[in-house]
Design an enzyme around this catalytic site. Sequence first.
Site, PDB file in Angstrom:
ATOM      1  N   ASP A  13       0.835  -1.203   0.000  1.00  0.00           N
ATOM      2  CA  ASP A  13       0.000   0.000   0.000  1.00  0.00           C
ATOM      3  C   ASP A  13       0.869   1.253   0.000  1.00  0.00           C
ATOM      4  O   ASP A  13       0.658   2.185  -0.779  1.00  0.00           O
ATOM      5  CB  ASP A  13      -0.900  -0.040   1.242  1.00  0.00           C
ATOM      6  CG  ASP A  13      -1.577   1.288   1.522  1.00  0.00           C
ATOM      7  OD1 ASP A  13      -2.411   1.708   0.704  1.00  0.00           O
ATOM      8  OD2 ASP A  13      -1.259   1.908   2.549  1.00  0.00           O
ATOM      9  N   GLU A  58      -2.173  -4.854  -3.681  1.00  0.00           N
ATOM     10  CA  GLU A  58      -1.226  -4.267  -2.722  1.00  0.00           C
ATOM     11  C   GLU A  58      -0.207  -5.290  -2.252  1.00  0.00           C
ATOM     12  O   GLU A  58       0.997  -5.002  -2.193  1.00  0.00           O
ATOM     13  CB  GLU A  58      -1.984  -3.712  -1.513  1.00  0.00           C
ATOM     14  CG  GLU A  58      -2.831  -2.492  -1.833  1.00  0.00           C
ATOM     15  CD  GLU A  58      -3.649  -2.028  -0.647  1.00  0.00           C
ATOM     16  OE1 GLU A  58      -4.111  -0.875  -0.668  1.00  0.00           O
ATOM     17  OE2 GLU A  58      -3.851  -2.814   0.308  1.00  0.00           O
TER      18      GLU A  58
END
Lengths: 222, 222
Positions: free
Chosen positions: A43, A110
């Site tokens: 992320d 992610e």
Amino acid sequence: MRQLIGFTPANMGIFRLAFSHKSSSSEKGYAVQNNERLEYLGDAVLGTIVAEYLFKKYPNSDEGFLTKMRSKIVKRKSLNQIGDKMGLDMLLNEYNQTRLSRSMLGNAVEALVGAVYLEKGYVGTKRFVVNKILRNYVDVHELETVDDNYKSQLLEWCQKNGQTVSYKLLARYKFEKRDRFKVAVMVNGQKVATADDFNKKSAEQMASEKAMQSMGILESEA
Amino acid sequence: MRQLIGFTPANMGIFRLAFSHKSSSSEKGYAVQNNERLEYLGDAVLGTIVAEYLFKKYPNSDEGFLTKMRSKIVKRKSLNQIGDKMGLDMLLNEYNQTRLSRSMLGNAVEALVGAVYLEKGYVGTKRFVVNKILRNYVDVHELETVDDNYKSQLLEWCQKNGQTVSYKLLARYKFEKRDRFKVAVMVNGQKVATADDFNKKSAEQMASEKAMQSMGILESEA
């Protein structure tokens, strides 16, 4: 896997991990080795790569525009779509027994970026993200014009569904020596959400977005 | 400058820019060349470096802990303190005619990281952030125990100031197939803030933090 990421992983385990949902890791003590740590790392790395990509792509745009564009690319809903287009559902199905939810796709994007980062470092991951994700699955120019005007979206929805919408200034106060506004959005006269910001218009936008989320008309994009 | 960043910048202009506040850039068309674009970039890069630092420092911690620790380090209030300890006020005073606000210190930290990144790339910036910022000005172990229990902080403040505090469950609804809770925090029976989350306790924490912000008892940490 080679096709997806463009190279053969030296450490295949970390990539397998990226697609293993928590609920699938049964061994005790294995909990922290699920994909959530990779998601956390990915992320951050993805956010920075996208930030830099836009910084260089739009040398004359201000920080407000860049921030908005970035959030359009890395928001939950968009990552879910990217994961979908990348075909990550097939890999998720391979490594998990649980039924897939939509948000697992974005999380897997992610986690995948996190895994690539651990193997390739920042520059290699940047190459992967730009060439394999942004160029293939993100239409940056289209995003420039995407509607994130939640006020008008909420108004439109209410009109369609025979509801009324209005805004109410609840408070105006000083914060860090600047004026700050607290507004409520009312649907059929009922307060649905409130938000604070340094200008009224933006507080109304934020409140409208929150209202749409809590009314279930907008997918969460956190 | 050399002392601050540990190397002599090849492009001194970009570092001067990092400390030039918007209000000081008088030339027309120069607006986008102020430090806000550097802040945008530095914010992302710093976030990722801290995320990676914690990922490696705490190999057995879960993503929730890492996320919390990261936000303790990069939140507004903490960056302002770091900028203060780094003595960035002297540089800000040198390049600006305006009076300094506290938030300019944190912004300058971000802009500085952005400037270092443009000059040194990711690995060089990581070295700078870890050696010159984290090791010198951030006590990671102390942060592990820092109180971010806003519920108890609000309660304590209310007790000291003769106010009552209570929580009210406003709604419980399904969101992405999970239960979601909307709670309000009431001070003296008046609703001060609301928040939604997937569990009640965390919604109460978020609402308490928002309440403290809007009551002006907590510095904004966005």
